[in-house]
Write a protein that holds these residues in place. Sequence first.
Motif, PDB file in Angstrom:
ATOM      1  N   ALA A 165       0.707  -1.397  -0.254  1.00 52.13           N
ATOM      2  CA  ALA A 165      -0.537  -0.095   0.053  1.00 52.13           C
ATOM      3  C   ALA A 165       0.899   1.237   0.020  1.00 52.13           C
ATOM      4  CB  ALA A 165      -1.076  -0.212   1.720  1.00 52.13           C
ATOM      5  N   ALA A 166       1.989   1.316   0.637  1.00 53.42           N
ATOM      6  CA  ALA A 166       3.204   2.510   0.310  1.00 53.42           C
ATOM      7  C   ALA A 166       3.794   2.506  -0.975  1.00 53.42           C
ATOM      8  CB  ALA A 166       3.939   2.167   1.455  1.00 53.42           C
ATOM      9  N   HIS A 167       3.523   2.209  -1.569  1.00 51.29           N
ATOM     10  CA  HIS A 167       3.701   2.618  -3.348  1.00 51.29           C
ATOM     11  C   HIS A 167       3.862   3.641  -3.682  1.00 51.29           C
ATOM     12  CE1 HIS A 167       3.792   0.359  -7.326  1.00 51.29           C
ATOM     13  NE2 HIS A 167       5.228   0.761  -7.250  1.00 51.29           N
ATOM     14  N   THR A 168       2.776   4.311  -3.557  1.00 49.64           N
ATOM     15  CA  THR A 168       3.035   6.216  -3.966  1.00 49.64           C
ATOM     16  C   THR A 168       2.205   6.226  -3.113  1.00 49.64           C
ATOM     17  OG1 THR A 168       3.868   7.783  -5.239  1.00 49.64           O
ATOM     18  CG2 THR A 168       1.463   6.196  -6.317  1.00 49.64           C
ATOM     19  N   VAL A 169       1.974   8.207  -2.539  1.00 47.04           N
ATOM     20  CA  VAL A 169       0.686   8.824  -1.815  1.00 47.04           C
ATOM     21  C   VAL A 169      -0.864   8.716  -2.754  1.00 47.04           C
ATOM     22  CG1 VAL A 169       0.207  10.803  -0.397  1.00 47.04           C
ATOM     23  CG2 VAL A 169       2.336   9.487  -0.464  1.00 47.04           C
ATOM     24  N   PRO A 170      -1.891   7.879  -2.319  1.00 47.19           N
ATOM     25  CA  PRO A 170      -3.034   8.495  -4.049  1.00 47.19           C
ATOM     26  C   PRO A 170      -3.555   9.727  -4.052  1.00 47.19           C
ATOM     27  CG  PRO A 170      -3.669   7.209  -1.708  1.00 47.19           C
ATOM     28  CD  PRO A 170      -2.277   7.122  -1.514  1.00 47.19           C
ATOM     29  N   PRO A 171      -3.666  10.086  -5.249  1.00 48.50           N
ATOM     30  CA  PRO A 171      -4.094  11.979  -4.869  1.00 48.50           C
ATOM     31  C   PRO A 171      -4.980  12.374  -4.268  1.00 48.50           C
ATOM     32  CG  PRO A 171      -5.045   9.947  -7.194  1.00 48.50           C
ATOM     33  CD  PRO A 171      -4.127   9.322  -6.124  1.00 48.50           C
ATOM     34  N   GLU A 172      -6.412  11.290  -3.530  1.00 37.90           N
ATOM     35  CA  GLU A 172      -7.215  11.424  -2.130  1.00 37.90           C
ATOM     36  C   GLU A 172      -6.025  12.287  -1.019  1.00 37.90           C
ATOM     37  OE1 GLU A 172      -6.719   9.064  -3.678  1.00 37.90           O
ATOM     38  OE2 GLU A 172      -7.942   7.358  -3.081  1.00 37.90           O
ATOM     39  N   PHE A 173      -5.057  11.428  -0.954  1.00 40.04           N
ATOM     40  CA  PHE A 173      -4.311  11.936   0.474  1.00 40.04           C
ATOM     41  C   PHE A 173      -3.695  13.056  -0.173  1.00 40.04           C
ATOM     42  CE2 PHE A 173      -6.204   7.937   1.754  1.00 40.04           C
ATOM     43  CZ  PHE A 173      -6.099   8.446   3.057  1.00 40.04           C
ATOM     44  N   ALA A 174      -3.538  13.780  -1.306  1.00 32.94           N
ATOM     45  CA  ALA A 174      -2.180  14.878  -1.392  1.00 32.94           C
ATOM     46  C   ALA A 174      -1.773  16.130  -1.056  1.00 32.94           C
ATOM     47  CB  ALA A 174      -2.806  15.305  -3.132  1.00 32.94           C
ATOM     48  N   GLY A 175      -1.180  16.210   0.326  1.00 35.51           N
ATOM     49  CA  GLY A 175      -0.832  17.501   0.870  1.00 35.51           C
ATOM     50  C   GLY A 175      -1.150  16.622   2.458  1.00 35.51           C
ATOM     51  N   ARG A 176      -1.479  15.410   2.441  1.00 39.36           N
ATOM     52  CA  ARG A 176      -1.792  14.525   4.517  1.00 39.36           C
ATOM     53  C   ARG A 176      -1.172  13.414   3.720  1.00 39.36           C
ATOM     54  NH1 ARG A 176      -7.026  13.117   4.052  1.00 39.36           N
ATOM     55  NH2 ARG A 176      -7.109  12.848   2.603  1.00 39.36           N
ATOM     56  N   ARG A 177       0.111  13.526   3.209  1.00 41.32           N
ATOM     57  CA  ARG A 177       0.683  12.367   3.549  1.00 41.32           C
ATOM     58  C   ARG A 177       0.740  11.329   4.984  1.00 41.32           C
ATOM     59  NH1 ARG A 177       4.436  12.419  -0.483  1.00 41.32           N
ATOM     60  NH2 ARG A 177       5.856  10.685   1.044  1.00 41.32           N
ATOM     61  N   ALA A 178       1.403  12.335   5.665  1.00 48.77           N
ATOM     62  CA  ALA A 178       1.170  11.901   7.168  1.00 48.77           C
ATOM     63  C   ALA A 178      -0.163  11.327   7.154  1.00 48.77           C
ATOM     64  CB  ALA A 178       1.148  12.456   8.079  1.00 48.77           C
ATOM     65  N   GLU A 179      -1.306  11.068   6.907  1.00 49.06           N
ATOM     66  CA  GLU A 179      -2.357  10.694   6.806  1.00 49.06           C
ATOM     67  C   GLU A 179      -1.996   9.364   6.807  1.00 49.06           C
ATOM     68  OE1 GLU A 179      -6.718  13.302   7.110  1.00 49.06           O
ATOM     69  OE2 GLU A 179      -5.347  14.416   7.220  1.00 49.06           O
ATOM     70  N   TYR A 180      -1.659   9.050   5.211  1.00 49.64           N
ATOM     71  CA  TYR A 180      -1.769   7.701   4.686  1.00 49.64           C
ATOM     72  C   TYR A 180      -1.317   7.490   4.574  1.00 49.64           C
ATOM     73  CZ  TYR A 180      -1.605   4.474   0.659  1.00 49.64           C
ATOM     74  OH  TYR A 180      -1.698   3.729   0.005  1.00 49.64           O
ATOM     75  N   VAL A 181       0.079   7.667   4.828  1.00 52.40           N
ATOM     76  CA  VAL A 181       1.127   6.569   6.338  1.00 52.40           C
ATOM     77  C   VAL A 181       0.547   6.025   7.605  1.00 52.40           C
ATOM     78  CG1 VAL A 181       3.168   6.553   7.299  1.00 52.40           C
ATOM     79  CG2 VAL A 181       3.432   7.459   5.242  1.00 52.40           C
ATOM     80  N   ARG A 182      -0.208   7.102   8.308  1.00 50.39           N
ATOM     81  CA  ARG A 182      -1.146   6.586   9.874  1.00 50.39           C
ATOM     82  C   ARG A 182      -2.279   5.318   9.041  1.00 50.39           C
ATOM     83  NH1 ARG A 182      -3.346  11.164  11.818  1.00 50.39           N
ATOM     84  NH2 ARG A 182      -0.920  11.768  11.510  1.00 50.39           N
ATOM     85  N   TRP A 183      -3.039   5.285   7.388  1.00 58.80           N
ATOM     86  CA  TRP A 183      -4.016   4.774   7.914  1.00 58.80           C
ATOM     87  C   TRP A 183      -3.619   3.699   7.859  1.00 58.80           C
ATOM     88  CZ3 TRP A 183      -5.105   3.166   2.597  1.00 58.80           C
ATOM     89  CH2 TRP A 183      -6.008   2.000   3.139  1.00 58.80           C
ATOM     90  N   ILE A 184      -2.404   2.891   6.863  1.00 59.05           N
ATOM     91  CA  ILE A 184      -2.060   2.028   6.499  1.00 59.05           C
ATOM     92  C   ILE A 184      -1.629   1.321   7.568  1.00 59.05           C
ATOM     93  CG2 ILE A 184      -0.384   0.731   5.116  1.00 59.05           C
ATOM     94  CD1 ILE A 184       0.131   3.332   3.362  1.00 59.05           C
ATOM     95  N   ALA A 185      -0.666   2.579   7.922  1.00 57.51           N
ATOM     96  CA  ALA A 185      -0.084   1.595  10.028  1.00 57.51           C
ATOM     97  C   ALA A 185      -1.305   1.225  10.142  1.00 57.51           C
ATOM     98  CB  ALA A 185       1.116   2.681   9.976  1.00 57.51           C
TER      99      ALA A 185
END
Length: 414
Positions: A182-202
């Motif tokens: 899932a940590a392949h790249t940041v999806p468009p809907e999380f642009a500018g919120r990368r920390a949130e994307y990482v937290r969601w995966i983890a």
Amino acid sequence: MISAIVNIGQLVTLAGLQRPRVGVELRSLALIQDAALLIEDGRIVAAGAYAEIRTKIPPHAVLIDAQSRCVTPGFVDAHTHLVFAGNRAAEFEQRIAGATYQQIAASGGGILSTVALTRAATEEDLFHAARRHRDWMLRSGTTTIEAKSGYGLERATELRMLRVLARLDAEGPVRIVPTLLAAHTVPPEFAGRRAEYVRWIADELIPEVAAAGLARYCDAFCDDHAFNVDETRSVLTSARRHGMQLRVHAEQFRPGTGAALAAELGAATADHLETATAETLSHLRTAGVQPVLLPGSVFALGRTNYPPARTMVETGLAVVLASDFNPGSSPIASMPFILSLACLQMHLSPAEALSAATINAAWSLGLGGQVGSLEVGKQADILIHEFADYRELAYFIAAPARPRVFVAGREVTP
Ligand code: NIG
Ligand code: FE
């Protein structure tokens, strides 16, 4: 059911070590001339010179004539992105005209263009596309495939990709080892919120995938255009806590992106490593991380910075070769072609390349006790090549040769 493969001109057993091969061991294929293999219930029960095995072959055994050719273990492809929708032929054309892989990615193409198509595809569509690509691999002799998610980057599509892998594994004959990426790249809907994307995966995706038993490994793309070292650490430590083992896309475009972390976390592998330095190699060496080299992605991106494979061998690293099959950087399904690149571009000998693509790859997937070599007790995943000499596998470049393929002793030649 008992069968015997007889009249083997050259048997590459890769037998003898209960761990991955390093240094000069990579050159030692444990070859046997005029050999035979005895197979019972999908496993190898004898491997050796025909003169010795002959008396063990019962009269009711099914005999398979290898016609004096070379026999090897099936290839183990330890890094692929097997499941995706569509293709990137248009970007291929742009790159030929001068655009770089990173430029295309930065303008919303690249991985994200495959993400858009994969999100829109049904599970059935993805299954049939993956099976078609799996069959290309099987035709060139791959009998075990590691395969990653990573074109969903959202719950439903990541799970759909992993379910497709589970179905393909259950269907057989090729064994599929699933990896969450899932940590392949940041999806468009999380642009500018990368920390949130990482937290969601983890915090959310990894626990769910682990509980469902859908991934044996977790991987992350650690790079300037993907996730930095701290973000990658957050994802991978969560995965480890939830019982997954680790692989890392490391140092493809810049040194210092991932190899030290792979060592720190005890990852099974660090993959790519095109920009690896002496420091990178010493991290991997100290922690026993296996480097997975992907010359197909260097070749297909029109680059020349192949990873320093010779230095890795001399450093004592248990190198692995894989296809990196994916729609962007490596639309290459053939392991024999990868062997040719490894020999011609990275100066591995044909024997080193073959060890790296079979037994060492098997160890990198935790399957070294089961596949990757032809010795008593192992699963009978076997190729009878069109060639008499294993070196021809790398030497005849992109040959349309078709080995006879056996998985667990059953002929599955597609
Ligand atoms: O291994 N490096 C990142 N991921 C893949 C490429 C995936 C893609 O371009 O679709 C790789 O090269
Ligand atoms: Fe990859």
